[in-house]
Write a protein that holds these residues in place. Structure first.
Motif, PDB file in Angstrom:
ATOM      1  N   ASN A 233       0.825  -1.206   0.000  1.00  0.00           N
ATOM      2  CA  ASN A 233       0.000   0.000   0.000  1.00  0.00           C
ATOM      3  C   ASN A 233       0.859   1.257   0.000  1.00  0.00           C
ATOM      4  OD1 ASN A 233      -2.785  -0.394  -0.072  1.00  0.00           O
ATOM      5  ND2 ASN A 233      -2.826  -1.104   2.045  1.00  0.00           N
ATOM      6  N   ALA A 269      -3.674   3.110  -8.478  1.00  0.00           N
ATOM      7  CA  ALA A 269      -4.228   1.749  -8.453  1.00  0.00           C
ATOM      8  C   ALA A 269      -4.052   1.069  -9.800  1.00  0.00           C
ATOM      9  CB  ALA A 269      -5.698   1.803  -8.058  1.00  0.00           C
ATOM     10  N   ALA A 436      -8.358  -4.543   0.119  1.00  0.00           N
ATOM     11  CA  ALA A 436      -8.615  -4.219  -1.291  1.00  0.00           C
ATOM     12  C   ALA A 436      -7.329  -4.249  -2.102  1.00  0.00           C
ATOM     13  CB  ALA A 436      -9.280  -2.852  -1.395  1.00  0.00           C
ATOM     14  N   THR A 437      -6.246  -3.750  -1.534  1.00  0.00           N
ATOM     15  CA  THR A 437      -4.971  -3.748  -2.263  1.00  0.00           C
ATOM     16  C   THR A 437      -4.460  -5.167  -2.465  1.00  0.00           C
ATOM     17  OG1 THR A 437      -4.419  -1.540  -1.461  1.00  0.00           O
ATOM     18  CG2 THR A 437      -2.604  -2.889  -2.252  1.00  0.00           C
ATOM     19  N   LEU A 440      -6.265  -6.362  -5.360  1.00  0.00           N
ATOM     20  CA  LEU A 440      -5.829  -5.663  -6.575  1.00  0.00           C
ATOM     21  C   LEU A 440      -4.545  -6.250  -7.136  1.00  0.00           C
ATOM     22  CD1 LEU A 440      -6.212  -3.050  -8.415  1.00  0.00           C
ATOM     23  CD2 LEU A 440      -4.537  -1.988  -6.867  1.00  0.00           C
ATOM     24  N   TRP A 450     -11.418  -1.516  -6.681  1.00  0.00           N
ATOM     25  CA  TRP A 450     -10.585  -1.139  -5.528  1.00  0.00           C
ATOM     26  C   TRP A 450     -11.058   0.195  -4.959  1.00  0.00           C
ATOM     27  CZ3 TRP A 450      -7.296   3.102  -4.883  1.00  0.00           C
ATOM     28  CH2 TRP A 450      -6.355   3.030  -3.849  1.00  0.00           C
TER      29      TRP A 450
END
Length: 472
Positions: A233, A269, A436-437, A440, A450
């Motif tokens: 992140n 992202a 979420a990362t 991703l 994301w």
């Protein structure tokens, strides 16, 4: 927090970034709040304020100092106490080096009998937000405005690195000063790059081109500490901040309703989705702990790894001779970035405070003035290979490759050092971003998904009246 203090298997940065979270701290009992509500102040030991005694220390007043004795030990704090004694020889100092600060200090705060200085650090630290809410900590404005101990013409405020004051500020008051300084970036082996003729990239386009070259050489371009997605992140969010500027960072921290759909975050992202989509992340990284991923990187199985500035110290037992690790700043997303490529994400830790009900508040403030002196900070850097929060503390020192690169990055960044605060303010949002990362970079969701997932978590927090909100 001192990264050395973290128990395995937790990675050092996990608790480093949660200094304000009650989930990892010793909660104060309600009696503490009740005691504060009565505003019962002990008789204060104070003396006349002069040029030599700007904080009005009473020369013979006892001073009690409590220090978290983690990986940095407490010798550095004891040396500052010795300087205090040299200036005030009649003052008796009671020093306590502790492992579990919160467990030992909680009953004393509740009883209205805290020490004069507390290094509120370690996994069992007291919850600073609770202390602030109960008015149990001293506003350090007077200390920050006082003359620096050993830098004529400067105030204490003038000597601190960017972000240190903000890191200790709650509801407009600076109530803690953090002694160490952590910087996040992308690490690589300087010797490997020299051997292969590779140049560290300044733009993301250059990064992708280099990753293709590295992949063809039979080395994975990237790995990361997959069990702790917050590691990856950091470069993603750093890239976003460079693209969108400090307004983007503030929107995220302030839980703005469109924060996570800002172009800078979408662009970052998409960049990391592309990194994964092109196969530039070492296979199996998702299942690796921080130590496993970092060991693979030290074995040159991967060229890049994201991490904070504690990496060199953490890897010192397993790093091959001549590896020469260095930290690079996160490449720019595009020529339209609002912050320069030299900007870095940084924050301070090892948190000192002066209790509001300390018997010798003036002495506590004076002790911090001595501790945060340049001479004190330089000695700490030499002993611990860690960047202190005092500007210029490493000037003239011969540094290791890693610490030297961190120092150079901070110097190059200048005022363009920044830090997100949502991770310490809002644990649920931090987890939502991490989760979420992870999805991703393992190609299970798109950049658009994301953004939507995290915005939903942010909006939920914003609407929750039971969660205290902070603003930047």
């Amino acid at each position: 927090m001192n990264p050395e203090s973290l128990p395995r298997p937790y990675p050092r940065r996990t608790l480093l970034r949660t200094a304000g979270l009650a989930a990892v701290t010793a909660p104060l009992l309600s009696a503490c709040v009740t005691s504060a509500g009565k505003e019962e102040k002990p008789a204060q030991a104070g003396g006349a304020k002069t040029a030599e005694n700007p904080l009005g220390v009473k020369a013979d007043a006892p001073l009690e100092v409590v220090v978290f004795k983690g990986g940095y030990g407490d010798d550095y704090a004891i040396k500052a106490e010795q300087q205090y004694t040299a200036k005030y020889p009649q003052a008796k100092i009671d020093h306590k080096g502790l492992q579990k600060v919160g467990e030992a200090m909680q009953p004393r705060f509740v009883a209205g009998d805290p020490p004069d200085v507390v290094d509120n650090t370690g996994a069992g630290r007291l919850d600073i937000a609770t202390l602030v809410g109960a008015k149990q900590v001293t506003d350090l404005a007077e200390l920050l405005a006082a003359p620096a101990f050993d830098q004529p013409g400067k105030t204490v405020r003038d000597t601190l690195l960017p972000g240190v004051i903000e890191d200790g500020t709650f509801d407009g008051s600076t109530v803690t000063l953090n002694f160490t300084y952590t910087v996040w970036g992308v690490w690589y082996s300087k010797s490997l790059f020299a051997e292969r003729g590779w140049t560290y990239p300044k733009t993301w386009a250059e990064m992708l081109a280099l990753c293709e070259t590295i992949k063809k050489a039979g080395i994975a371009p990237w790995t990361y500490q997959g069990k702790y997605a917050e590691y990856i992140n950091d470069p993603l969010l750093t890239m976003a901040a460079k693209a969108g500027g400090l307004d983007l960072v503030k929107a995220v921290d302030n839980l703005d309703p469109a924060a996570w759909s800002q172009p800078g975050l979408k662009q970052a992202a998409e960049a990391f989705a592309e990194l994964a989509g092109k196969g530039y992340i070492m296979s199996g990284s998702e299942a690796l702990s921080h130590t496993e991923a970092q060991a693979a990187w030290c074995q040159k199985k991967a060229a890049f790894i994201p991490c904070g500035s504690w990496l060199e110290s953490e890897q010192k037992e397993v790093t091959p001779a001549g590896f020469d690790m260095v930290m690079g700043t996160v490449p720019s997303a595009s020529s339209g970035d609002r912050l320069p490529v030299t900007a870095v994400q940084a924050s301070s830790s090892e948190s000192y405070l002066v209790p509001a009900q300390a018997k010798n508040r003036a002495g506590g403030l004076e002790y911090l003035r001595i501790l945060f002196a340049k001479e004190s900070a330089t000695a700490f850097a030499q002993a611990n290979s860690t960047l202190p929060a005092v500007a210029g503390a490493t000037d003239g020192l011969t540094l290791t490759s890693g610490l030297g690169s961190v120092r150079d990055a901070v110097t190059a960044a200048g005022p363009d050092a920044f830090n997100y605060r949502f991770r310490t303010w809002y644990a649920p949002l931090a987890k939502a971003v991490d989760d979420a990362t992870a999805e991703l970079v393992n190609r299970r969701i798109s950049a658009a998904d994301w953004s939507a997932r995290i915005q939903k978590a942010s909006d939920s927090l914003a609407k929750d009246s039971t969660v205290k909100k902070y603003k930047r």
